[in-house]
Design an enzyme around this catalytic site. Structure first.
Site, PDB file in Angstrom:
ATOM      1  N   GLY A 237       0.823  -1.204   0.000  1.00  0.00           N
ATOM      2  CA  GLY A 237       0.000   0.000   0.000  1.00  0.00           C
ATOM      3  C   GLY A 237       0.858   1.254   0.000  1.00  0.00           C
ATOM      4  O   GLY A 237       2.067   1.199   0.219  1.00  0.00           O
ATOM      5  N   CYS A 265       5.494  -5.738   1.632  1.00  0.00           N
ATOM      6  CA  CYS A 265       5.687  -4.315   1.355  1.00  0.00           C
ATOM      7  C   CYS A 265       5.207  -3.457   2.529  1.00  0.00           C
ATOM      8  O   CYS A 265       5.834  -3.443   3.571  1.00  0.00           O
ATOM      9  CB  CYS A 265       4.999  -3.945   0.039  1.00  0.00           C
ATOM     10  SG  CYS A 265       5.684  -2.460  -0.718  1.00  0.00           S
ATOM     11  N   GLN A 269       6.362  -3.216   6.775  1.00  0.00           N
ATOM     12  CA  GLN A 269       6.568  -2.051   7.630  1.00  0.00           C
ATOM     13  C   GLN A 269       5.610  -2.055   8.819  1.00  0.00           C
ATOM     14  O   GLN A 269       5.981  -1.656   9.930  1.00  0.00           O
ATOM     15  CB  GLN A 269       6.406  -0.780   6.790  1.00  0.00           C
ATOM     16  CG  GLN A 269       7.440  -0.663   5.684  1.00  0.00           C
ATOM     17  CD  GLN A 269       6.998   0.242   4.551  1.00  0.00           C
ATOM     18  OE1 GLN A 269       5.981   0.922   4.630  1.00  0.00           O
ATOM     19  NE2 GLN A 269       7.769   0.254   3.466  1.00  0.00           N
ATOM     20  N   HIS A 355       7.725  -7.740  -3.592  1.00  0.00           N
ATOM     21  CA  HIS A 355       6.473  -8.268  -4.141  1.00  0.00           C
ATOM     22  C   HIS A 355       6.654  -9.676  -4.697  1.00  0.00           C
ATOM     23  O   HIS A 355       7.015  -9.839  -5.867  1.00  0.00           O
ATOM     24  CB  HIS A 355       5.950  -7.338  -5.232  1.00  0.00           C
ATOM     25  CG  HIS A 355       5.410  -6.049  -4.714  1.00  0.00           C
ATOM     26  ND1 HIS A 355       4.067  -5.851  -4.476  1.00  0.00           N
ATOM     27  CD2 HIS A 355       6.035  -4.907  -4.355  1.00  0.00           C
ATOM     28  CE1 HIS A 355       3.887  -4.618  -4.006  1.00  0.00           C
ATOM     29  NE2 HIS A 355       5.063  -4.027  -3.921  1.00  0.00           N
ATOM     30  N   GLU A 357       4.391 -11.719  -5.561  1.00  0.00           N
ATOM     31  CA  GLU A 357       3.406 -12.056  -6.603  1.00  0.00           C
ATOM     32  C   GLU A 357       3.928 -11.669  -7.990  1.00  0.00           C
ATOM     33  O   GLU A 357       3.622 -12.324  -8.970  1.00  0.00           O
ATOM     34  CB  GLU A 357       2.065 -11.378  -6.321  1.00  0.00           C
ATOM     35  CG  GLU A 357       1.923  -9.950  -6.758  1.00  0.00           C
ATOM     36  CD  GLU A 357       2.758  -8.975  -5.950  1.00  0.00           C
ATOM     37  OE1 GLU A 357       3.026  -7.866  -6.433  1.00  0.00           O
ATOM     38  OE2 GLU A 357       3.152  -9.318  -4.813  1.00  0.00           O
TER      39      GLU A 357
END
Length: 381
Positions: A237, A265, A269, A355, A357
């Site tokens: 995000g 991602c 955090q 990432h 994916e």
């Protein structure tokens, strides 16, 4: 103001203005008008459609370092969400001809249709080097009637908010829960917190027999456990993780129940903050599909897809004591030693900053979804 590759005047002229006063003149690309955001660069040679539709790029103007962009056009299969999220787009040489049997329209047409103001025919190498030296910064793109005096355009750029301190996840997340069914036999149920999730992420889980309940960023612990999850996932995000107090509180509630947990991602955090670590803004971030990361648990080096401007501040040399047991840095970027993954040693929770994916590739990190499945299998056993 200093210039890039100047072009003659006319209705298609565009100007890019950085907050430090440097500017580049080129041609309008996509919609004509004005737009603002944080100037960042992406080093991917491919995957521009996935980049444009990644919600993590909300309020960012993306500079493509690859010189030739748009040659495969746009199709209806590759988007990662229902719209383009970048606030502006910068390319050097737009493709004159679309060359792909899958394309239904040109990239220029798609940008214009969605109102995305862009600029082309500028020296993106010079712009990228400037951002590497000075850091990501606020920027404006102006074309058509939006082009006014240099001082006025710069003033408009300086009036825009900074990315640091921006709370953006709720602006891009789904407002209503939805379900992505398992492909084939259903094996597990996962509650996925949408902080800006990409469409390929629940698909990768569905491929592994997971029914994914995608929940809004505002979901509560009661909402999460109402779906009886075998595991909980926190997505990527946009924005500053230092502002994400609600997701951090939700993750702590999940950790307290020791439910298998996976974050990517922004989710990495959030896990860092939930464990008590700080976060900080990188000078120019990691964005592209060619970032080398080492999985310190195996020693394996992966080429990975990244899109982050913030990072977790955690010690690399030893495990840390946290309210939820010992935690260690599991992955590290080999370019700059930035923390790229965390894992708890005393309960089933881990995250990565990149990432796995990777819809446009590479697929080196796809095993992380299998690792999540293994955690849920172990918990069930």
């Amino acid at each position: 103001m200093t210039g890039g590759m100047a072009r003659a005047g006319g209705p298609r002229v565009a100007v890019l203005v950085l907050e430090d006063g440097r500017s580049f003149r080129g041609r309008a690309y996509g919609a004509v008008g004005e737009t603002f955001g944080e100037a960042v660069f992406n080093t991917g040679m491919t995957g521009y459609q996935e980049t444009l539709t990644d919600p993590s790029y909300h309020r960012q103007v993306v500079v493509m370092t690859a010189p030739h962009v748009g040659n495969t056009g746009v199709n209806d299969e590759d988007p990662e969400s229902k719209r383009i999220w970048v606030s502006g787009y910068v390319v050097r040489d737009p493709a004159r001809v679309t060359s792909s049997w899958r394309a239904t329209r040109t990239l220029d047409e798609e940008l214009a249709a969605q109102g995305v103001v862009g600029i082309s025919d500028i020296d993106t190498r010079a712009l990228t080097r400037h951002l590497r030296e000075r850091g990501a910064m606020r920027v404006g793109i102006f074309s058509g009637d939006a082009i006014v005096g240099d001082a006025d355009m710069l003033a408009r750029v300086l009036a825009q908010p900074q990315m640091k301190g921006a709370n953006l996840s709720a602006e891009v997340a789904t407002s209503e829960p939805y379900v992505v069914p398992a492909i084939g036999e259903k094996r597990f149920t996962v509650a996925a917190i949408d902080l800006g999730i990409k469409g390929m992420t629940p698909h990768r889980m569905a491929e592994r027999g997971i029914e994914v309940h995608v929940l809004p960023a505002t979901a509560t612990a009661e909402d999460v456990y109402a779906v009886s999850p075998d595991g909980v996932f926190f997505s990527n995000g946009p924005g500053d993780p230092a502002t994400a107090d609600h997701p951090v509180a939700l993750m702590r509630a999940v950790l307290e129940r020791k439910t298998p947990l996976f974050g990517i991602c922004f989710g990495n955090q959030i896990l860092g903050r939930a464990l008590g670590f700080g976060t900080y803004k990188l000078k120019y971030g990691h964005r592209g599909v060619n970032q080398p990361v080492q999985d310190r648990t195996t020693g394996k080096v992966e080429v990975t897809a990244h899109n982050h401007g913030f990072a977790v501040d955690a010690p690399l040399d030893k495990p840390s004591d946290t309210p939820f047991g010992r935690a260690e840095v599991s992955h590290v970027c080999l370019n700059d030693n930035v923390v790229e993954g965390l894992q708890l040693l005393d309960q089933p929770a881990f995250s990565v900053q990149y990432h796995p994916e990777a819809a446009a590739g590479p697929h080196d990190a796809a095993y992380l979804f299998d690792r999540f499945v293994s955690l849920m299998e172990a918990e069930r056993a």
